[in-house]
Motif scaffolding. Structure first.
Motif, PDB file in Angstrom:
ATOM      1  N   PHE A  83      14.517  10.514  61.422  1.00 42.60           N
ATOM      2  CA  PHE A  83      15.370  10.047  60.325  1.00 42.60           C
ATOM      3  C   PHE A  83      14.553   9.918  59.044  1.00 42.60           C
ATOM      4  CE2 PHE A  83      16.784   6.466  57.717  1.00 42.60           C
ATOM      5  CZ  PHE A  83      18.075   6.864  57.402  1.00 42.60           C
ATOM      6  N   GLU A  84      13.356   9.334  59.144  1.00 42.94           N
ATOM      7  CA  GLU A  84      12.504   9.142  57.962  1.00 42.94           C
ATOM      8  C   GLU A  84      12.019  10.475  57.398  1.00 42.94           C
ATOM      9  OE1 GLU A  84       9.730   5.778  57.949  1.00 42.94           O
ATOM     10  OE2 GLU A  84      10.394   5.345  59.980  1.00 42.94           O
ATOM     11  N   GLU A  85      11.710  11.413  58.280  1.00 44.39           N
ATOM     12  CA  GLU A  85      11.277  12.739  57.831  1.00 44.39           C
ATOM     13  C   GLU A  85      12.399  13.426  57.055  1.00 44.39           C
ATOM     14  OE1 GLU A  85       9.603  15.236  60.922  1.00 44.39           O
ATOM     15  OE2 GLU A  85       8.692  13.470  61.842  1.00 44.39           O
ATOM     16  N   ASN A  86      13.617  13.338  57.570  1.00 50.66           N
ATOM     17  CA  ASN A  86      14.747  13.955  56.887  1.00 50.66           C
ATOM     18  C   ASN A  86      14.968  13.348  55.509  1.00 50.66           C
ATOM     19  OD1 ASN A  86      15.363  15.785  58.892  1.00 50.66           O
ATOM     20  ND2 ASN A  86      16.820  14.446  59.923  1.00 50.66           N
ATOM     21  N   GLN A  87      14.740  12.048  55.397  1.00 54.76           N
ATOM     22  CA  GLN A  87      14.836  11.395  54.088  1.00 54.76           C
ATOM     23  C   GLN A  87      13.825  11.979  53.114  1.00 54.76           C
ATOM     24  OE1 GLN A  87      14.502   7.079  54.716  1.00 54.76           O
ATOM     25  NE2 GLN A  87      16.544   6.871  53.840  1.00 54.76           N
ATOM     26  N   PHE A  93      10.141  15.194  48.828  1.00 56.34           N
ATOM     27  CA  PHE A  93       8.801  14.602  48.903  1.00 56.34           C
ATOM     28  C   PHE A  93       8.361  14.039  47.544  1.00 56.34           C
ATOM     29  CE2 PHE A  93       8.783  17.452  52.560  1.00 56.34           C
ATOM     30  CZ  PHE A  93       8.176  16.688  53.536  1.00 56.34           C
ATOM     31  N   PRO A  94       8.852  12.837  47.184  1.00 53.25           N
ATOM     32  CA  PRO A  94       8.493  12.235  45.896  1.00 53.25           C
ATOM     33  C   PRO A  94       6.988  12.262  45.652  1.00 53.25           C
ATOM     34  CG  PRO A  94      10.097  10.881  47.051  1.00 53.25           C
ATOM     35  CD  PRO A  94       9.690  11.945  48.012  1.00 53.25           C
ATOM     36  N   GLU A  95       6.601  12.735  44.493  1.00 53.95           N
ATOM     37  CA  GLU A  95       5.184  12.953  44.197  1.00 53.95           C
ATOM     38  C   GLU A  95       4.349  11.692  44.282  1.00 53.95           C
ATOM     39  OE1 GLU A  95       2.615  14.799  40.489  1.00 53.95           O
ATOM     40  OE2 GLU A  95       4.590  15.641  40.927  1.00 53.95           O
ATOM     41  N   GLU A  96       4.920  10.556  43.859  1.00 51.93           N
ATOM     42  CA  GLU A  96       4.145   9.318  43.769  1.00 51.93           C
ATOM     43  C   GLU A  96       3.868   8.686  45.137  1.00 51.93           C
ATOM     44  OE1 GLU A  96       7.480   9.381  42.646  1.00 51.93           O
ATOM     45  OE2 GLU A  96       6.831  10.566  40.920  1.00 51.93           O
ATOM     46  N   SER A  97       4.782   8.854  46.070  1.00 53.48           N
ATOM     47  CA  SER A  97       4.679   8.081  47.310  1.00 53.48           C
ATOM     48  C   SER A  97       4.581   8.905  48.583  1.00 53.48           C
ATOM     49  CB  SER A  97       5.910   7.175  47.430  1.00 53.48           C
ATOM     50  OG  SER A  97       7.106   7.954  47.435  1.00 53.48           O
ATOM     51  N   SER A  98       4.776  10.221  48.493  1.00 54.45           N
ATOM     52  CA  SER A  98       4.942  10.994  49.728  1.00 54.45           C
ATOM     53  C   SER A  98       3.653  11.151  50.530  1.00 54.45           C
ATOM     54  CB  SER A  98       5.549  12.363  49.438  1.00 54.45           C
ATOM     55  OG  SER A  98       4.791  13.074  48.503  1.00 54.45           O
ATOM     56  N   VAL A  99       2.480  11.183  49.877  1.00 57.43           N
ATOM     57  CA  VAL A  99       1.233  11.318  50.635  1.00 57.43           C
ATOM     58  C   VAL A  99       1.069  10.144  51.596  1.00 57.43           C
ATOM     59  CG1 VAL A  99      -1.286  11.297  50.504  1.00 57.43           C
ATOM     60  CG2 VAL A  99       0.008  12.730  48.952  1.00 57.43           C
ATOM     61  N   CYS A 149       3.365  20.498  52.439  1.00 58.34           N
ATOM     62  CA  CYS A 149       2.537  21.458  51.706  1.00 58.34           C
ATOM     63  C   CYS A 149       3.392  22.517  51.015  1.00 58.34           C
ATOM     64  CB  CYS A 149       1.534  22.122  52.644  1.00 58.34           C
ATOM     65  SG  CYS A 149       0.242  21.010  53.237  1.00 58.34           S
ATOM     66  N   TYR A 150       4.510  22.880  51.642  1.00 60.63           N
ATOM     67  CA  TYR A 150       5.433  23.848  51.040  1.00 60.63           C
ATOM     68  C   TYR A 150       5.924  23.336  49.682  1.00 60.63           C
ATOM     69  CZ  TYR A 150       9.593  26.794  50.484  1.00 60.63           C
ATOM     70  OH  TYR A 150      10.542  27.657  49.990  1.00 60.63           O
ATOM     71  N   THR A 151       6.202  22.042  49.610  1.00 56.71           N
ATOM     72  CA  THR A 151       6.651  21.427  48.359  1.00 56.71           C
ATOM     73  C   THR A 151       5.483  21.200  47.402  1.00 56.71           C
ATOM     74  OG1 THR A 151       8.454  20.301  49.526  1.00 56.71           O
ATOM     75  CG2 THR A 151       7.845  19.428  47.365  1.00 56.71           C
ATOM     76  N   ALA A 152       4.374  20.669  47.931  1.00 56.67           N
ATOM     77  CA  ALA A 152       3.236  20.293  47.079  1.00 56.67           C
ATOM     78  C   ALA A 152       2.597  21.488  46.376  1.00 56.67           C
ATOM     79  CB  ALA A 152       2.186  19.555  47.918  1.00 56.67           C
ATOM     80  N   LYS A 153       2.608  22.664  47.024  1.00 56.14           N
ATOM     81  CA  LYS A 153       1.930  23.825  46.432  1.00 56.14           C
ATOM     82  C   LYS A 153       2.593  24.297  45.133  1.00 56.14           C
ATOM     83  CE  LYS A 153       4.387  27.240  49.276  1.00 56.14           C
ATOM     84  NZ  LYS A 153       5.181  27.886  48.220  1.00 56.14           N
ATOM     85  N   GLU A 154       3.838  23.890  44.919  1.00 57.75           N
ATOM     86  CA  GLU A 154       4.542  24.274  43.696  1.00 57.75           C
ATOM     87  C   GLU A 154       4.278  23.321  42.537  1.00 57.75           C
ATOM     88  OE1 GLU A 154       5.980  27.124  43.579  1.00 57.75           O
ATOM     89  OE2 GLU A 154       5.733  27.502  45.723  1.00 57.75           O
ATOM     90  N   ARG A 155       3.614  22.205  42.815  1.00 53.79           N
ATOM     91  CA  ARG A 155       3.318  21.215  41.766  1.00 53.79           C
ATOM     92  C   ARG A 155       1.915  21.479  41.226  1.00 53.79           C
ATOM     93  NH1 ARG A 155       5.889  16.379  45.512  1.00 53.79           N
ATOM     94  NH2 ARG A 155       8.061  16.763  44.927  1.00 53.79           N
ATOM     95  N   ARG A 156       1.837  22.353  40.247  1.00 53.80           N
ATOM     96  CA  ARG A 156       0.542  22.882  39.815  1.00 53.80           C
ATOM     97  C   ARG A 156      -0.421  21.814  39.319  1.00 53.80           C
ATOM     98  NH1 ARG A 156       1.974  28.653  36.821  1.00 53.80           N
ATOM     99  NH2 ARG A 156       3.035  29.599  38.631  1.00 53.80           N
ATOM    100  N   GLU A 157       0.093  20.885  38.513  1.00 53.83           N
ATOM    101  CA  GLU A 157      -0.788  19.840  37.996  1.00 53.83           C
ATOM    102  C   GLU A 157      -1.294  18.951  39.131  1.00 53.83           C
ATOM    103  OE1 GLU A 157      -0.726  16.162  34.776  1.00 53.83           O
ATOM    104  OE2 GLU A 157       0.821  17.711  34.687  1.00 53.83           O
ATOM    105  N   TRP A 158      -0.385  18.557  40.027  1.00 56.05           N
ATOM    106  CA  TRP A 158      -0.788  17.734  41.176  1.00 56.05           C
ATOM    107  C   TRP A 158      -1.807  18.477  42.020  1.00 56.05           C
ATOM    108  CZ3 TRP A 158      -0.991  18.324  46.396  1.00 56.05           C
ATOM    109  CH2 TRP A 158      -1.229  17.170  47.156  1.00 56.05           C
ATOM    110  N   LEU A 159      -1.549  19.762  42.243  1.00 57.78           N
ATOM    111  CA  LEU A 159      -2.430  20.575  43.083  1.00 57.78           C
ATOM    112  C   LEU A 159      -3.829  20.660  42.486  1.00 57.78           C
ATOM    113  CD1 LEU A 159      -2.099  22.163  45.721  1.00 57.78           C
ATOM    114  CD2 LEU A 159      -1.673  24.215  44.357  1.00 57.78           C
TER     115      LEU A 159
END
Length: 302
Positions: A83-87, A93-99, A149-159
């Motif tokens: 359930f939490e994963e689906n959320q 995957f909110p950038e601030e809290s997802s890690v 990682c699929y989501t994070a790789k598109e966030r160039r500045e974060w990456l």
């Protein structure tokens, strides 16, 4: 006397399992309470809640075999975390809290195996939980890191600012999926294996027991592709300075070892393509992307 001694030993083993379970059940109950208090209504939450209630009753009775208790606990963990994963996926995957959230979920999904090792150091987790439940735990950890990682790789500045964490996520994710694929030994066709055709026999001999096993190969290869694209090669020192996404001991001892993204990815995708174009040919498995990634592994090396 021997029977009495065996009963005492069995009772002690059950008592150890219950003692180890109780604080984890309390923690899981608190985790379940948060989404339900917020109005969460989900089939998996309901299943997790029912398993939790049953577990508490069985622990109070003290009559159930430890392996049954641990399997039921594992199922509760799988349902509640799903359930939490689906959320997380729904929220992209909110950038601030997802890690931190991903780290929490990985740790919780590692608890059943840690619990087995805690109460019975002499028994392998696969002998207590069974291959399917253990595979599911590793699949869920690997697939969660794949989706992140699929989501994070598109966030160039974060990456750019968090490349070490990204590489650690890829590295751990591939290790989890490889562990999942290695839990059951490939089966050779013999008198103990009844196969209707040669294609099924080929799949079993390759260690592919379900669609999920095939997906694990593709996910592993794709994560290695991202690793080579964004992290390059020869950067093992990155893993030594990265904040760990998974700090739990999973018993495989490979989480801190830097993968050879090129070789691992090439091996996984070569096997994936061979199976999809061999025994599974014409059954809807696409190999176009896998072949493109295989070409990248070769070209970027030359």
């Amino acid at each position: 006397m021997a029977e009495a001694g065996g009963a005492e030993a069995g009772g002690a083993e059950a008592g150890a399992a219950v003692s180890a379970l109780r604080p984890r059940l309390a923690a899981l109950g608190r985790r379940l309470a948060a989404p339900r208090a917020a109005g969460g209504d989900d089939t998996f939450l309901e299943k997790g809640s029912a398993a939790l209630d049953k577990l508490k009753d069985l622990c109070n009775e003290g009559k159930e075999h430890p392996s049954m208790l641990l399997q039921l606990y594992t199922q509760a963990v799988l349902d509640i975390t799903y359930f939490e994963e689906n959320q997380l996926v729904d929220e992209d995957f909110p950038e601030e809290s997802s890690v931190q959230k991903v780290k929490e979920l990985i740790c919780i999904l590692s608890e059943p195996e840690s619990l087995v090792r805690e109460y019975n150091r002499n028994e392998e987790p696969i002998n207590i939980l069974g291959a399917e439940l253990l595979e599911c735990l590793y699949w869920r950890k690997g697939a969660l890191l794949y989706m992140y990682c699929y989501t994070a790789k598109e966030r160039r500045e974060w990456l750019r600012e968090n490349i070490a964490i990204f590489k650690k996520c890829l590295n751990d994710g591939v290790h989890y999926l490889m562990k999942m694929l290695s839990l059951r030994c490939p089966r050779q066709l013999n008198e103990d294996v009844s196969c209707q055709d040669k294609d099924t026999a080929r799949l079993l001999s390759e260690g592919i027991f379900s669609d999920t096993h095939l997906l694990a190969m593709m996910y592993s290869g794709e994560m290695c592709y991202w690793g080579l694209q964004h992290c390059g090669e020869g950067k093992q020192e990155i893993l030594e300075t990265a904040d760990s996404v998974s700090n739990s001991d999973l018993g495989c001892g490979s989480q801190s070892v830097s993968l050879d993204f090129r070789e691992t990815g090439k091996n996984m995708l070569t096997k994936y393509v061979a199976v999809c174009e061999g025994p599974l040919n014409g059954q809807g498995w696409n190999t176009t992307t896998a072949k493109q990634m295989l070409c990248y592994f070769v070209k970027s090396h030359s």
